[in-house]
Design a protein around this motif. Structure first.
Motif, PDB file in Angstrom:
ATOM      1  N   PRO A  83       0.816  -1.218   0.000  1.00 35.77           N
ATOM      2  CA  PRO A  83       0.000   0.000   0.000  1.00 35.77           C
ATOM      3  C   PRO A  83       0.849   1.269   0.000  1.00 35.77           C
ATOM      4  CG  PRO A  83      -0.829  -1.581   1.585  1.00 35.77           C
ATOM      5  CD  PRO A  83       0.466  -2.133   1.091  1.00 35.77           C
ATOM      6  N   GLY A  84       0.435   2.241  -0.792  1.00 36.68           N
ATOM      7  CA  GLY A  84       1.168   3.501  -0.880  1.00 36.68           C
ATOM      8  C   GLY A  84       0.525   4.427  -1.893  1.00 36.68           C
ATOM      9  N   THR A  85       1.061   5.643  -1.993  1.00 33.57           N
ATOM     10  CA  THR A  85       0.543   6.613  -2.959  1.00 33.57           C
ATOM     11  C   THR A  85       1.116   6.321  -4.340  1.00 33.57           C
ATOM     12  OG1 THR A  85       2.346   8.156  -2.441  1.00 33.57           O
ATOM     13  CG2 THR A  85       0.277   8.400  -1.226  1.00 33.57           C
ATOM     14  N   ALA A  86       0.384   6.725  -5.375  1.00 33.80           N
ATOM     15  CA  ALA A  86       0.828   6.476  -6.741  1.00 33.80           C
ATOM     16  C   ALA A  86       0.506   7.668  -7.628  1.00 33.80           C
ATOM     17  CB  ALA A  86       0.168   5.212  -7.308  1.00 33.80           C
ATOM     18  N   GLU A  87       1.484   8.049  -8.428  1.00 33.60           N
ATOM     19  CA  GLU A  87       1.242   9.021  -9.492  1.00 33.60           C
ATOM     20  C   GLU A  87       0.850   8.239 -10.737  1.00 33.60           C
ATOM     21  OE1 GLU A  87       3.785  11.848 -12.522  1.00 33.60           O
ATOM     22  OE2 GLU A  87       4.524  11.636 -10.468  1.00 33.60           O
ATOM     23  N   LEU A  88      -0.294   8.561 -11.308  1.00 34.64           N
ATOM     24  CA  LEU A  88      -0.814   7.832 -12.458  1.00 34.64           C
ATOM     25  C   LEU A  88      -0.489   8.573 -13.744  1.00 34.64           C
ATOM     26  CD1 LEU A  88      -4.332   6.899 -11.038  1.00 34.64           C
ATOM     27  CD2 LEU A  88      -2.253   5.503 -11.032  1.00 34.64           C
ATOM     28  N   ARG A  89      -0.039   7.812 -14.727  1.00 39.74           N
ATOM     29  CA  ARG A  89       0.238   8.373 -16.046  1.00 39.74           C
ATOM     30  C   ARG A  89      -0.420   7.492 -17.108  1.00 39.74           C
ATOM     31  NH1 ARG A  89       6.782   9.539 -15.449  1.00 39.74           N
ATOM     32  NH2 ARG A  89       6.635  10.986 -13.676  1.00 39.74           N
ATOM     33  N   VAL A  90      -0.828   8.137 -18.181  1.00 39.37           N
ATOM     34  CA  VAL A  90      -1.361   7.420 -19.335  1.00 39.37           C
ATOM     35  C   VAL A  90      -0.556   7.845 -20.551  1.00 39.37           C
ATOM     36  CG1 VAL A  90      -3.358   7.058 -20.829  1.00 39.37           C
ATOM     37  CG2 VAL A  90      -3.680   7.236 -18.355  1.00 39.37           C
ATOM     38  N   ASP A  91       0.138   6.874 -21.141  1.00 42.73           N
ATOM     39  CA  ASP A  91       1.014   7.148 -22.293  1.00 42.73           C
ATOM     40  C   ASP A  91       1.978   8.292 -21.994  1.00 42.73           C
ATOM     41  OD1 ASP A  91      -0.248   5.150 -23.767  1.00 42.73           O
ATOM     42  OD2 ASP A  91      -1.782   6.526 -24.505  1.00 42.73           O
ATOM     43  N   GLY A  92       2.523   8.290 -20.763  1.00 38.41           N
ATOM     44  CA  GLY A  92       3.533   9.267 -20.395  1.00 38.41           C
ATOM     45  C   GLY A  92       3.011  10.566 -19.838  1.00 38.41           C
ATOM     46  N   HIS A  93       1.693  10.784 -19.852  1.00 34.23           N
ATOM     47  CA  HIS A  93       1.117  12.037 -19.366  1.00 34.23           C
ATOM     48  C   HIS A  93       0.438  11.818 -18.018  1.00 34.23           C
ATOM     49  CE1 HIS A  93       1.904  13.923 -23.250  1.00 34.23           C
ATOM     50  NE2 HIS A  93       1.370  12.853 -23.831  1.00 34.23           N
ATOM     51  N   THR A  94       0.755  12.652 -17.029  1.00 33.34           N
ATOM     52  CA  THR A  94       0.196  12.523 -15.686  1.00 33.34           C
ATOM     53  C   THR A  94      -1.303  12.804 -15.690  1.00 33.34           C
ATOM     54  OG1 THR A  94       2.304  13.173 -14.673  1.00 33.34           O
ATOM     55  CG2 THR A  94       0.327  13.359 -13.312  1.00 33.34           C
ATOM     56  N   THR A  95      -2.062  11.905 -15.058  1.00 34.16           N
ATOM     57  CA  THR A  95      -3.521  12.070 -14.985  1.00 34.16           C
ATOM     58  C   THR A  95      -4.022  12.336 -13.569  1.00 34.16           C
ATOM     59  OG1 THR A  95      -3.843   9.672 -14.737  1.00 34.16           O
ATOM     60  CG2 THR A  95      -3.871  10.574 -16.980  1.00 34.16           C
ATOM     61  N   GLY A  96      -3.231  11.995 -12.555  1.00 31.12           N
ATOM     62  CA  GLY A  96      -3.680  12.238 -11.195  1.00 31.12           C
ATOM     63  C   GLY A  96      -2.909  11.403 -10.192  1.00 31.12           C
ATOM     64  N   ASN A  97      -3.349  11.451  -8.948  1.00 28.70           N
ATOM     65  CA  ASN A  97      -2.710  10.717  -7.860  1.00 28.70           C
ATOM     66  C   ASN A  97      -3.779   9.975  -7.066  1.00 28.70           C
ATOM     67  OD1 ASN A  97       0.269  11.867  -7.786  1.00 28.70           O
ATOM     68  ND2 ASN A  97      -1.093  13.621  -8.073  1.00 28.70           N
ATOM     69  N   ILE A  98      -3.437   8.781  -6.624  1.00 26.41           N
ATOM     70  CA  ILE A  98      -4.365   7.984  -5.825  1.00 26.41           C
ATOM     71  C   ILE A  98      -3.590   7.279  -4.710  1.00 26.41           C
ATOM     72  CG2 ILE A  98      -5.926   7.537  -7.744  1.00 26.41           C
ATOM     73  CD1 ILE A  98      -4.786   4.674  -7.820  1.00 26.41           C
ATOM     74  N   TYR A  99      -4.325   6.697  -3.786  1.00 27.96           N
ATOM     75  CA  TYR A  99      -3.720   5.823  -2.784  1.00 27.96           C
ATOM     76  C   TYR A  99      -4.065   4.382  -3.142  1.00 27.96           C
ATOM     77  CZ  TYR A  99      -2.534   3.533   1.566  1.00 27.96           C
ATOM     78  OH  TYR A  99      -1.985   2.684   2.500  1.00 27.96           O
ATOM     79  N   LEU A 100      -3.046   3.549  -3.253  1.00 23.28           N
ATOM     80  CA  LEU A 100      -3.257   2.136  -3.567  1.00 23.28           C
ATOM     81  C   LEU A 100      -3.408   1.348  -2.273  1.00 23.28           C
ATOM     82  CD1 LEU A 100      -0.605   1.558  -6.372  1.00 23.28           C
ATOM     83  CD2 LEU A 100      -3.059   1.833  -6.655  1.00 23.28           C
ATOM     84  N   PRO A 101      -4.540   0.694  -2.061  1.00 26.22           N
ATOM     85  CA  PRO A 101      -4.696  -0.143  -0.865  1.00 26.22           C
ATOM     86  C   PRO A 101      -3.973  -1.465  -1.066  1.00 26.22           C
ATOM     87  CG  PRO A 101      -6.653  -0.275  -2.226  1.00 26.22           C
ATOM     88  CD  PRO A 101      -5.729   0.712  -2.903  1.00 26.22           C
ATOM     89  N   GLU A 102      -4.130  -2.349  -0.102  1.00 26.41           N
ATOM     90  CA  GLU A 102      -3.526  -3.676  -0.212  1.00 26.41           C
ATOM     91  C   GLU A 102      -4.160  -4.441  -1.363  1.00 26.41           C
ATOM     92  OE1 GLU A 102      -0.971  -6.623   0.620  1.00 26.41           O
ATOM     93  OE2 GLU A 102      -1.154  -5.018   2.090  1.00 26.41           O
ATOM     94  N   PHE A 103      -3.325  -4.966  -2.267  1.00 23.98           N
ATOM     95  CA  PHE A 103      -3.830  -5.748  -3.392  1.00 23.98           C
ATOM     96  C   PHE A 103      -3.213  -7.133  -3.345  1.00 23.98           C
ATOM     97  CE2 PHE A 103      -4.733  -1.695  -5.782  1.00 23.98           C
ATOM     98  CZ  PHE A 103      -6.086  -1.938  -5.912  1.00 23.98           C
ATOM     99  N   GLY A 104      -4.039  -8.157  -3.394  1.00 22.66           N
ATOM    100  CA  GLY A 104      -3.548  -9.511  -3.524  1.00 22.66           C
ATOM    101  C   GLY A 104      -3.573  -9.936  -4.974  1.00 22.66           C
TER     102      GLY A 104
END
Length: 514
Positions: free
Chosen positions: A375-396
């Motif tokens: 779990p942690g914060t993530a900067e999201l990009r689509v094809d190299g362009h920043t789209t936003g920031n989210i927090y990623l919870p626990e993923f199995g």
């Protein structure tokens, strides 16, 4: 005289220097960071008589100081009050604060001098031994001096305000970065035959992972970079290898046990007790209980699954990242370069939900991935362009679905068809319908998932009749939620038509709950 004495005393208070460090603190040989807190390992050599004497900052808890490995040594740790301490990493800003205090105090002294000059000018005692001509001459010169002094005093007050603001900024920064409990020290004493290692815990430390996730819309591949942020406020600097744990050690662990269950005849409830029971069994409380149970199950399953990579070492109760670097103990956050760069496989999905917004979401479905994200914060990009920031919870494994933002050029427009409410024989009738127009404004062909819903009758007297759905839905669940998938060429528009009728007893009104 008393005024100037007070000013001098005030000045001396402002410019009194912070006490220099009067202890040689132990330097850590190893550090383990947890989501909240850190454990430091120290090596200590006894003197020629086998006595141990050392100190560590007061930001550690004395109760946590213990031998790291089994030994015949005997130690004790005691918290003691001391003069406040400024670590070397904060020496520059501490000197700036002292210089700024001196500058402010100098201006305050000058202000006091000008104010005393005005008091002397305005004093009537000076006229007692003067004749009329001398009084006239004095008033003429005094007026000039008064104007000059008042002008200087007004300008000086502005300078004092500016310098005090600058002092506050520096002081706030210094206070924010100073070690916790800098007015205390942990004194360690004891005896040992040889070099010993001690461990001590502080809650004034933390770390968190950060990600940069860049999704390639052509393939669905997500290039992921993992960084880590580390900070601590013990006052001790560190340089070397350190470990980052995903789980903080539990302070109180209980043995698993299962008590027997007993059954008896239930006592009959009074009317008041029944009323309270109804409130507890309301849909809202029942939903809360379901959510709580789901959360407990999710927490139980949290540590199952595969590791992120060979960088992350995993046990049944913890995951550990070991890296190397340097950081200071003044609360500054240090970001370390990617400890792992890896590839996540995903299937891009473009989702439209007209009830919520008129353009599409871009979703990454990663059901087949075997990577497990911490779990942690993530900067999201689509094809190299920043789209936003989210927090990623626990993923199995097989559970990842991430929204990468909005596909602004893929839109939906919802128009009502003929809506009519009236009476048909002895029944009420509500005829509803709508048309969805989905437009692909991009230069590529896309498959678009559209989700919408029809009302669910909660009373047997209400009948829902679906008269027309074009094109036919791909899926429909038990709660009347419909899903369509449409292939739309670039620049083209596709339509969905939904027409339905609700019948209900005459004289009643429909109430919608969302």
């Amino acid at each position: 005289m008393n005024f100037f004495l007070s000013a001098l005393l005030f000045t001396a208070f402002l410019i009194s220097p912070c006490a220099a460090a009067d202890y040689d603190y132990l330097q850590a040989s190893r550090t383990d960071f947890y989501p909240s807190g850190a454990r430091f390992i120290f090596s200590i050599d006894p003197d020629e008589n086998g006595n141990i004497k050392a100190v560590i900052p007061g930001s550690f808890t004395a109760e946590s100081v213990r031998l790291f490995k089994s030994s015949n040594a005997k130690i004790q740790a005691v918290r003691k009050r001391r003069t406040k301490w400024i670590p070397e990493s904060l020496a520059d800003i501490n000197n700036q604060v002292d210089d700024q205090k001196t500058a402010v105090s100098d201006l305050l002294c000058k202000k006091a001098s000008l104010e005393q000059t005005l008091n002397l000018i305005n004093s009537k005692e000076i006229f007692k031994n003067l004749n009329a001509q001398d009084v006239f001459n004095y008033l003429t010169e005094a007026q000039k001096l008064r104007l000059k002094t008042e002008y200087e005093l007004a300008e000086l007050k502005k300078d004092i305000e500016n310098e005090q603001d600058a002092l506050k900024i520096l002081q706030d920064e210094l206070n924010a970065r100073k070690p916790a409990y800098d007015e205390y020290v942990i004194e360690i004493t004891g005896t040992a035959d040889d070099t010993i290692e001690l461990e001590a815990f502080t809650k004034y430390a933390s770390w968190t992972p950060k990600y940069v996730l860049d999704m390639q819309t052509k393939t669905g591949d997500i290039v992921a970079h993992m960084y880590v942020d580390v900070s601590e406020k013990t006052g001790l600097d560190y340089n070397g290898e350190f470990s980052l744990h995903t789980k903080t050690p539990d302070e109180n662990i209980t043995d698993p046990s299962l008590n027997p269950v007993k059954v008896a005849i239930k006592k009959k409830q009074t009317e008041a007790q029944k009323a309270r029971a109804v409130n507890l069994e309301s849909p809202r409380m029942m939903k809360y209980a379901e959510n709580l149970e789901d959360a407990m199950i999710a927490d139980y399953d949290e540590d199952e699954g595969a590791s992120l990579s060979n960088v992350v070492k995993e046990t049944i109760s913890d995951r550990v990242i070991t890296i190397e670097g340097a950081f200071t103990g003044d609360g500054k956050t240090y970001t370390f370069e990617p400890v792992k760069t890896f590839l996540l496989r995903s299937t891009p999905e473009i989702v439209l939900i007209p009830e919520i917004r008129d353009n599409a979401w871009l979703i990454a479905n990663m059901d087949e991935n075997n990577e497990r994200l911490i779990p942690g914060t993530a900067e999201l990009r689509v094809d190299g362009h920043t789209t936003g920031n989210i927090y990623l919870p626990e993923f199995g494994q097989g559970q990842k679905k991430i929204s990468f933002g909005y596909a602004e050029q893929i839109t939906v427009k919802k128009e009502s068809l003929i809506e009519k409410t009236g009476v048909e024989w002895f029944s009420g009738v509500s005829t509803n319908g709508y048309k969805l127009e989905i437009t692909n404004g991009t230069s590529d062909k896309h498959t678009v998932t559209v989700r919408d819903r029809l009302p669910i009758p909660t009373n047997e007297k209400i009948k829902l009749e679906v008269k027309r759905i074009e094109p036919a839905q791909k899926e429909k669940d038990q709660e009347n939620r419909y899903t369509w998938q449409l292939d739309i060429e670039p620049g083209k528009t596709a339509s969905i038509i939904v027409d339905y009728k609700l019948s209900f007893p005459s004289g009643e009104e429909l109430e919608y709950t969302r």
